[in-house]
Design an enzyme around this catalytic site. Structure first.
Site, PDB file in Angstrom:
ATOM      1  N   ASN A 148       0.802  -1.222   0.000  1.00 39.60           N
ATOM      2  CA  ASN A 148       0.000   0.000   0.000  1.00 39.60           C
ATOM      3  C   ASN A 148       0.836   1.275   0.000  1.00 39.60           C
ATOM      4  O   ASN A 148       0.425   2.297  -0.529  1.00 39.60           O
ATOM      5  CB  ASN A 148      -0.963   0.010   1.195  1.00 39.60           C
ATOM      6  CG  ASN A 148      -0.347  -0.531   2.461  1.00 39.60           C
ATOM      7  OD1 ASN A 148       0.234  -1.613   2.474  1.00 39.60           O
ATOM      8  ND2 ASN A 148      -0.446   0.216   3.538  1.00 39.60           N
ATOM      9  N   ALA A 197     -13.724  -2.972  -0.977  1.00 35.43           N
ATOM     10  CA  ALA A 197     -14.424  -2.213  -2.031  1.00 35.43           C
ATOM     11  C   ALA A 197     -13.975  -0.763  -2.119  1.00 35.43           C
ATOM     12  O   ALA A 197     -14.009  -0.163  -3.196  1.00 35.43           O
ATOM     13  CB  ALA A 197     -15.929  -2.273  -1.772  1.00 35.43           C
ATOM     14  N   CYS A 322       3.511   8.199  13.218  1.00 32.49           N
ATOM     15  CA  CYS A 322       3.885   9.071  14.334  1.00 32.49           C
ATOM     16  C   CYS A 322       3.947   8.268  15.622  1.00 32.49           C
ATOM     17  O   CYS A 322       3.012   7.565  15.963  1.00 32.49           O
ATOM     18  CB  CYS A 322       2.823  10.149  14.482  1.00 32.49           C
ATOM     19  SG  CYS A 322       3.510  11.763  14.323  1.00 32.49           S
TER      20      CYS A 322
HETATM   21  N1  PLP Z   1      -4.605  -4.400   3.296  1.00 29.92           N
HETATM   22  C1  PLP Z   1      -4.026  -3.394   2.621  1.00 29.92           C
HETATM   23  C2  PLP Z   1      -2.816  -3.670   1.792  1.00 29.92           C
HETATM   24  C3  PLP Z   1      -4.554  -2.109   2.708  1.00 29.92           C
HETATM   25  O1  PLP Z   1      -3.966  -1.102   2.049  1.00 29.92           O
HETATM   26  C4  PLP Z   1      -5.700  -1.892   3.509  1.00 29.92           C
HETATM   27  C5  PLP Z   1      -6.272  -0.537   3.653  1.00 29.92           C
HETATM   28  O2  PLP Z   1      -5.596   0.455   3.688  1.00 29.92           O
HETATM   29  C6  PLP Z   1      -6.270  -2.987   4.177  1.00 29.92           C
HETATM   30  C7  PLP Z   1      -5.692  -4.227   4.052  1.00 29.92           C
HETATM   31  C8  PLP Z   1      -7.490  -2.822   5.051  1.00 29.92           C
HETATM   32  O3  PLP Z   1      -8.641  -2.674   4.272  1.00 29.92           O
HETATM   33  P1  PLP Z   1      -9.950  -2.008   4.924  1.00 29.92           P
HETATM   34  O4  PLP Z   1      -9.699  -0.547   4.999  1.00 29.92           O
HETATM   35  O5  PLP Z   1     -11.053  -2.351   3.942  1.00 29.92           O
HETATM   36  O6  PLP Z   1     -10.182  -2.656   6.223  1.00 29.92           O
END
Ligand code: PLP
Length: 385
Positions: A148, A197, A322
């Site tokens: 992410n 989603a 942080c």
């Molecule tokens: N996994 C990854 C790689 C993510 O980027 C995120 C959300 O930022 C999640 C899991 C969690 O998803 P949710 O926000 O739908 O709980």
């Protein structure tokens, strides 16, 4: 405001909003009820399940709707570990989302052995270290498809092959990749993948765990037979319907948008690198998600840069966390070896289908000027004597 933070969340698409509204009012039955309103809600649920299944090319019975990616990751790890009576060994990576890392910590406290693989400076898990980490006790591997923060894409197909040779289950968090890469269960080779989603125009608070049919997964929640007993609780029909609509749109438009975003991102990176020569693009030698650019500039504070960009009308995010008043590099950048002045300076720019070429031009202009201004502000003063 120019929104360049699609990896945090994306705006809900107009088509999604339009199609979910009736499920709050006219079609507000409980799908477990046998009367007409109940059956109408059930129809909406079935239709959404078909659309999500089509997106990842699986049978509808393989879709377990959840409250999002976090719950899907929890269900995958806890569900599989409980099948193995919380005995044995899990392999994951140091750069996973906290919804994987913290579940691993909990499992560890219950006696499961956990190996957290490191990554190289390009954010990639090393396949040789992975092979070495496998033991006869390993029952599950959980490696995310794309990160992410950096967008770096992991070699999931190769990991899946190794797992299948050794008869080990493979889970891949595909929350970020699904919106930007064609992701199917077969392409990742995983037994379980997690989806959410809100990363591609659907509502927040809804996602799915996709499971291979041979896997009998016990649910985390008790008290209902919904989702074939794998996720108890009355289904969030409007959000699930919205997830289905977003999945359908994604399937139709993914290729065009991916090419479009890649073009914009290349333009962003080329121009920024010229204007800010000291800029580091994290993971730039690895395959990365087409919409994601994570950058660092030694000596700057990422949070401060994000705040200045916010005041100038641009939403981006800091790739740092942080802690006790001090901004530290994130666990992802630390794992890549950037835990100092560069790690703390990280910011992430993540584009979406609604990003325009003119947004990128404006961003480049303001970003490079803001960096220069902050660099001047933080430069040591020389005193004339
Ligand atoms: N996994 C990854 C790689 C993510 O980027 C995120 C959300 O930022 C999640 C899991 C969690 O998803 P949710 O926000 O739908 O709980």
């Amino acid at each position: 405001m120019i929104y360049l933070d699609h990896n945090a969340t994306s705006p809900v698409r107009k088509e999604v909003v339009e199609q979910i509204i009736p499920y709050f009012c006219e079609f507000s039955g409980n799908p477990s009820s046998v009367h007409t309103p109940g059956r109408t809600a059930q129809k909406g649920l079935d239709e959404a399940r078909r659309k999500v299944a089509r997106l990842v090319d699986v049978h509808e019975s393989q879709v377990i709707f959840t409250s999002g990616g976090t719950e899907a990751n929890n269900l995958a790890l806890m569900g599989v570990a409980s099948r193995f009576n919380f005995n044995g060994h899990i392999i994951t990576s140091a750069i996973e989302h906290p919804s994987v890392l913290q579940v691993c910590e909990l499992l560890e406290s219950r006696g499961v052995k956990v190996t957290r693989l490191g990554v190289n400076d390009q954010g990639l898990v090393d396949l040789e270290s992975f092979k070495v980490a496998i033991t006869p006790e390993t029952f599950l591997v959980s490696i995310m498809h794309a990160n992410n923060e950096t967008g770096v894409v992991q070699p999931v197909a190769q990991i899946a092959n190794i797992c299948s040779e050794k008869d080990i289950l493979f889970h891949s968090d595909s929350v970020q990749s699904i919106a930007k890469l064609p992701v199917t269960l077969a392409k990742t080779g995983a037994d379980l993948i997690s989806l959410s989603a809100h990363k591609f125009g659907g509502p927040k608070g809804v996602g799915a765990l996709i499971v291979d049919n041979h896997l009998k997964l016990p649910g985390l929640l008790l008290g209902g037979s919904q989702e074939r007993g794998r996720r108890a609780g009355t289904e969030n029909i409007p959000s699930i319907v919205g997830f289905g609509v977003a999945a359908d749109l994604l399937l139709q438009e993914q290729k065009d948008y991916s090419e479009y975003m890649l073009g914009l991102r290349n333009q962003l990176e080329e121009k920024l690198s010229k204007l800010v020569p000291e800029l580091i693009i994290f993971g730039n030698s690895s395959e990365r998600l087409v919409n994601t650019t994570a950058v660092g500039i030694a000596g700057l504070d990422g949070e401060t840069l994000v705040m200045h960009m916010d005041m100038a009308g641009f939403a981006i995010s800091a790739g740092s966390a942080c802690g006790s008043g001090r901004t530290n590099a994130s666990h992802v950048l630390t794992a890549m070896g950037y835990d100092g002045a560069i790690g703390r300076s990280a910011v992430r720019i993540s584009l979406g289908w609604d990003t325009k070429a003119s947004d990128i031009d404006k961003f480049i202009n303001v970003f490079s000027r803001t960096v220069k201004k902050l660099q001047q502000m933080s430069a040591p003063l020389t005193m004339a004597v």
